[in-house]
Design an enzyme around this catalytic site. Structure first.
Site, PDB file in Angstrom:
ATOM      1  N   ASP A  27      71.509  37.477  41.534  1.00  0.00           N
ATOM      2  CA  ASP A  27      72.077  38.433  40.663  1.00  0.00           C
ATOM      3  C   ASP A  27      72.937  37.966  39.680  1.00  0.00           C
ATOM      4  O   ASP A  27      73.355  37.149  39.508  1.00  0.00           O
ATOM      5  CB  ASP A  27      72.876  39.551  41.543  1.00  0.00           C
ATOM      6  CG  ASP A  27      73.004  40.984  40.752  1.00  0.00           C
ATOM      7  OD1 ASP A  27      71.991  41.197  39.758  1.00  0.00           O
ATOM      8  OD2 ASP A  27      74.157  41.547  40.931  1.00  0.00           O
ATOM      9  N   ASN A  75      64.522  48.638  41.921  1.00  0.00           N
ATOM     10  CA  ASN A  75      64.517  47.921  40.552  1.00  0.00           C
ATOM     11  C   ASN A  75      63.367  48.673  39.474  1.00  0.00           C
ATOM     12  O   ASN A  75      63.552  48.504  38.407  1.00  0.00           O
ATOM     13  CB  ASN A  75      64.372  46.353  40.539  1.00  0.00           C
ATOM     14  CG  ASN A  75      65.293  45.779  40.949  1.00  0.00           C
ATOM     15  OD1 ASN A  75      65.400  44.559  41.618  1.00  0.00           O
ATOM     16  ND2 ASN A  75      66.527  46.376  40.576  1.00  0.00           N
TER      17      ASN A  75
HETATM   18  C1  IPE Z   1      69.658  43.150  43.705  1.00  0.00           C
HETATM   19  O1  IPE Z   1      70.119  43.159  42.515  1.00  0.00           O
HETATM   20  C2  IPE Z   1      68.046  43.031  43.714  1.00  0.00           C
HETATM   21  C3  IPE Z   1      67.791  41.850  43.208  1.00  0.00           C
HETATM   22  C4  IPE Z   1      68.513  40.738  42.969  1.00  0.00           C
HETATM   23  C5  IPE Z   1      66.350  41.296  42.825  1.00  0.00           C
HETATM   24  P1  IPE Z   1      70.316  44.629  41.571  1.00  0.00           P
HETATM   25  O2  IPE Z   1      71.240  44.149  40.391  1.00  0.00           O
HETATM   26  O3  IPE Z   1      69.244  45.302  41.427  1.00  0.00           O
HETATM   27  O4  IPE Z   1      71.600  45.238  42.746  1.00  0.00           O
HETATM   28  P2  IPE Z   1      72.642  46.525  42.328  1.00  0.00           P
HETATM   29  O5  IPE Z   1      71.818  47.556  41.711  1.00  0.00           O
HETATM   30  O6  IPE Z   1      73.715  46.081  41.407  1.00  0.00           O
HETATM   31  O7  IPE Z   1      72.965  47.112  43.605  1.00  0.00           O
HETATM   32  C1  IPE Z   2      69.168  40.144  39.057  1.00  0.00           C
HETATM   33  O1  IPE Z   2      69.768  40.237  37.898  1.00  0.00           O
HETATM   34  C2  IPE Z   2      67.722  40.106  38.677  1.00  0.00           C
HETATM   35  C3  IPE Z   2      66.957  41.367  39.196  1.00  0.00           C
HETATM   36  C4  IPE Z   2      67.335  42.375  39.536  1.00  0.00           C
HETATM   37  C5  IPE Z   2      65.344  41.379  38.721  1.00  0.00           C
HETATM   38  P1  IPE Z   2      70.022  41.731  37.188  1.00  0.00           P
HETATM   39  O2  IPE Z   2      69.051  42.034  36.184  1.00  0.00           O
HETATM   40  O3  IPE Z   2      70.393  42.484  38.261  1.00  0.00           O
HETATM   41  O4  IPE Z   2      71.331  41.273  36.277  1.00  0.00           O
HETATM   42  P2  IPE Z   2      72.719  41.912  36.241  1.00  0.00           P
HETATM   43  O5  IPE Z   2      73.480  42.360  37.642  1.00  0.00           O
HETATM   44  O6  IPE Z   2      72.565  43.317  35.293  1.00  0.00           O
HETATM   45  O7  IPE Z   2      73.602  41.175  35.295  1.00  0.00           O
HETATM   46 MG    MG Z   3      72.080  43.204  39.216  1.00  0.00          MG
END
Ligand code: IPE
Ligand code: IPE
Ligand code: MG
Length: 255
Positions: A27, A75
């Site tokens: 993340d 997502n």
């Molecule tokens: C979790 O991250 C999913 C992945 C890393 C693929 P998210 O960014 O989607 O999680 P939330 O929404 O902050 O809980």
């Molecule tokens: C994790 O990084 C990757 C996926 C969930 C695909 P994020 O895209 O959630 O990055 P932040 O949390 O918004 O910084």
């Molecule tokens: Mg994230």
């Protein structure tokens, strides 16, 4: 030799307990990009480099299984343009990197509900899995359109089907039989669950499998995660006392 290499080699030489199975919630890509004035997708692209480094570092440490959360069932709710970039990136990485994984003896595997992906992507996933199926090195699982609740529901459905076909009876529904229908059940139990990006939650990742995993949260954003950070997490894991419900004395006396 770089400091990182030095640290890793020291760890390899020391009597450090290496987790057999590590899972990572990768993340912080979007925030990483925004911090340097770029678009979120630049963070996803940079995140691919961290994936490559982490796979190589985990294999070097002798980790048996590495499971990476790439795209959650939630997502899909992101802007369509971001979802589309993520799908393209997934396809691009598969095309470019699977041969390298194969060369390094890594078995590649995707977990999650793949039916929502394009036929082209599904085909590519199947081909990549087939190519590496007989490899005996580390098992790399990528969780895509994965949700822990989906995984448990899917396993429950499988058991229900078996009961309905009179292949098993209700009494055959046990933790072990349900487990056998969940993702990753053929791998060593999950030892260490890492989340980068500074949030303290599981976000519907491996709910069943994480029952007794050690949890490690770091503020490091995924594109900044590297061999040194993995080594740090493994060192912390080594210092944890895993009691599995027993007392500390029992654990220390091995009974
Ligand atoms: C979790 O991250 C999913 C992945 C890393 C693929 P998210 O960014 O989607 O999680 P939330 O929404 O902050 O809980
Ligand atoms: C994790 O990084 C990757 C996926 C969930 C695909 P994020 O895209 O959630 O990055 P932040 O949390 O918004 O910084
Ligand atoms: Mg994230």
């Amino acid at each position: 030799m770089s400091t990182t290499e030095n640290q890793t080699n020291q760890l390899l030489a020391a009597e450090v307990k290496i987790p057999q199975h590590i899972a990572i919630i990768m993340d912080g890509n979007g925030r990483w990009a925004q911090l340097i004035g770029k678009k979120r997708v630049a963070g996803h692209k940079a995140g691919v480099e961290s994936v490559k480094t982490t796979v190589a570092s985990a294999a070097k440490h002798g980790v048996k299984a590495l499971t990476l959360f790439a795209f959650s069932s939630e997502n899909w709710q992101r802007p369509a343009s971001e979802v589309s970039v993520l799908m393209d990136l997934f396809m691009f990485v598969l095309t470019r990197e699977v041969k390298r994984l194969h060369k390094n003896g890594i078995r590649f595997n995707v977990i999650g509900d793949l039916s929502k992906f394009s036929n082209k992507l599904q085909k590519m996933i199947k081909q990549s899995e087939a190519l590496t199926a007989n490899n005996t090195g580390m098992v790399l699982s990528v969780a895509a359109n994965y949700g822990g609740r989906w995984d448990i529901t899917h396993a429950a459905k499988k058991l229900a089907e078996q009961v309905s076909n009179q292949e098993i009876s209700i009494d055959d529904i046990t933790e072990a039989s349900l487990n056998s229908h969940t993702s990753l059940s053929e791998l060593p139990a999950l030892d260490l669950l890492i989340r980068t990006g500074g949030d303290y939650r599981i976000s519907n990742f491996l709910l069943w499998q994480a029952a007794y995993a050690e949890l490690y949260f770091t503020d490091v954003l995924w594109p900044d995660f590297n061999e040194e950070e993995l080594t740090k997490a493994i060192t912390v894991f080594d210092q944890r006392e895993r009691r599995f419900g027993k007392t500390g004395e029992q654990v220390n006396n091995n009974n």
